[in-house]
Design an enzyme around this catalytic site. Structure first.
Site, PDB file in Angstrom:
ATOM      1  CD  GLU A 141      -3.120   1.428   2.686  1.00 55.84           C
ATOM      2  OE1 GLU A 141      -2.322   0.686   3.648  1.00 55.84           O
ATOM      3  OE2 GLU A 141      -4.248   2.224   2.775  1.00 55.84           O
ATOM      4  CE  LYS A 216      -7.515   1.519   3.348  1.00 57.97           C
ATOM      5  NZ  LYS A 216      -5.688   2.025   3.984  1.00 57.97           N
ATOM      6  CB  CYS A 253      -4.286  -2.065   3.998  1.00 59.95           C
ATOM      7  SG  CYS A 253      -3.682  -1.551   5.486  1.00 59.95           S
TER       8      CYS A 253
HETATM    9  N1  LIG Z   1      -3.695   1.560   6.246  1.00 57.61           N
HETATM   10  C1  LIG Z   1      -4.424   1.057   6.944  1.00 57.61           C
HETATM   11  O1  LIG Z   1      -6.009   1.233   6.918  1.00 57.61           O
HETATM   12  N2  LIG Z   1      -4.426   0.660   7.542  1.00 57.61           N
HETATM   13  C2  LIG Z   1      -5.340   0.585   8.985  1.00 57.61           C
HETATM   14  C3  LIG Z   1      -4.394  -0.973  10.560  1.00 57.61           C
HETATM   15  C4  LIG Z   1      -5.309  -1.463   9.917  1.00 57.61           C
HETATM   16  O2  LIG Z   1      -6.279  -2.372   9.272  1.00 57.61           O
HETATM   17  O3  LIG Z   1      -4.365  -2.787  10.735  1.00 57.61           O
END
Ligand SMILES: NC(=O)NCCC(=O)O
Length: 412
Positions: A141, A216, A253
């Site tokens: 990401e 996203k 993510c």
């Molecule tokens: N990049 C992101 O969405 N991180 C959020 C934390 C997670 O989902 O562990």
């Protein structure tokens, strides 16, 4: 005695800083070095499952990939997911790669230099994927920048690029050179819509063409993940991209915590779903494998999970709004990228602190074979849940709870 305990505490603190577990770079390495081969085999069978009744096979690496990995100091590992032989269909084997890496320069360096240094670092890793015959490759990401969204400072928006910007063009050349589909997760600046910012994956075809993009869907509001300060929830739905090597999708993510998000990519026919991520140990490590493997099992597709590595320190300290002291980093991004298969098997994970390329052959026939075996689609009762959700979305919704009539009776 006291000195020994101090020494041990110091060693543990150093290991936590460099991202290792008790000096081992991954759980798999800790177990394989600590257990006898027979016990390790049994533990692996239970922890990472069997594929077609066997422990996952390792695939020999190309000499040129090995040379690049030792020259440029990154790990390469390769495995093979098999499927049963079918009478009416040929195997559909694709070679898939995922890359995890740390940033290169301090976050105080010029933005141009920071991005260029990351491009330069990732290039030999992509070359190693190309030399290994990888057909589809996914990066982590926002791979082209530090994950600065903890800071809430708007100056990091300068890293954002249009879909056909610098990082896409850099990867288009490599996609063409290696006849490889590349998933390119960037921070996007939509120049045609008021310069708005999105968290986007650009899908580059094996001819270097742009097939499409996905934004996203779920934006975190947890811990220091202040991404909602920068971009909104995506507006591209759940696209599946039909590429020369299979049908792929990207669940970016935090979307991995949302089972319906995984489901929607499955309903649109995905065979491989990538989960490019940036997440830290304290927050999510126990969830990391479970969620990906569950998605692969429940939706009868392969999942490629990718997480960055290292600790990224920012110039200005910030707080987490939890009363704890201010700090200048997210914590340690624990890497541990891996693949999960629909039959509940998965590869060992890459290191918690070293750059790495993980390659896996996957026979996509396994997806339908698991649908036939378990019938999760057939038994899913979607109409029941469509109705439940329709009810839930109404403002006068009341939860269906049947209380024990004795619960509120006063005992005599
Ligand atoms: N990049 C992101 O969405 N991180 C959020 C934390 C997670 O989902 O562990």
């Amino acid at each position: 005695m006291e000195t020994t305990r101090n020494g041990q505490a110091k060693e543990e603190a150093a290991a936590a800083r460099d991202g290792s577990i008790c000096g081992y770079e991954s759980l798999d390495r800790l177990l394989s070095d600590s257990l006898s081969p027979q016990v390790f085999q049994e533990v692996s069978r239970l922890l990472i499952g069997l594929n077609c009744g066997r422990i996952l096979e390792a695939v020999p690496l190309a000499d040129s990939a090995k040379a690049l990995s030792s020259e440029c100091n990154f790990d390469v590992q390769a495995f093979r997911f098999m499927a049963d032989k079918e009478l009416l269909r040929e195997p559909r084997v694709v070679r898939v790669g995922i890359i995890q890496n740390s940033i290169v320069l301090p976050t105080t360096a010029s933005f141009v230099d920071q991005k260029r240094a990351i491009h330069q670092k990732v290039k030999p890793m992509i070359d190693a994927a190309g030399a290994s015959g990888v057909n589809i490759l996914c990066l982590q990401e926002a791979w082209m920048m530090p994950f600065a969204f903890c800071t809430r400072e708007k100056r990091w928006c300068e890293f954002a690029e249009p879909v056909d910007g610098e990082s896409t063009r850099f990867l288009q050349d490599l996609a063409k050179k290696y006849n490889m589909v590349i998933v390119n997760p960037i921070i996007e600046r939509d120049v045609n819509h008021g310069e708005t910012i999105w968290n986007t994956a650009v899908i580059i075809g094996n001819h270097g063409n742009i097939i499409g993009k996905h934004r996203k869907n779920h934006i975190p509001r947890v811990g220091d993940f202040n991404e909602s300060t920068y971009y909104m929830e995506g507006n591209t739905g759940h696209p599946v991209f039909e590429t020369a090597f299979g049908k792929i999708a990207v669940n970016i993510c935090y979307g991995r915590h949302h089972p319906l998000n995984w489901l929607a990519f499955g309903l649109n026919g995905a065979e491989i779903v990538f989960n490019p991520s940036a997440t830290v140990g304290e927050l999510s490590e126990p969830m990391w494998q479970i969620e990906a493997r569950n998605a692969a099992i429940a939706n009868s597709y392969f999942v490629g999970s990718i997480n960055r590595i290292g600790t990224e320190t920012f110039p200005n300290p910030f707080t987490s709004g939890d009363g704890k002291p201010q700090h200048a980093d997210f914590g340690h991004f624990y890497g541990s990228s891996h693949f999960s298969a629909p039959d509940a098997s998965c590869t060992p994970s890459l290191s918690r602190h070293r750059d790495g390329l993980l390659i896996s052959d996957m026979d996509l026939n396994l997806c339908r074979q698991l649908k036939d075996k378990w019938g999760f689609r057939m038994t899913s009762r979607y109409e029941l849940y469509a109705d439940m959700l329709a009810q839930y979305l109404k403002s006068d919704f009341e939860p269906q709870v049947i209380s024990d009539p004795l619960l509120h009776k006063k005992s005599s």
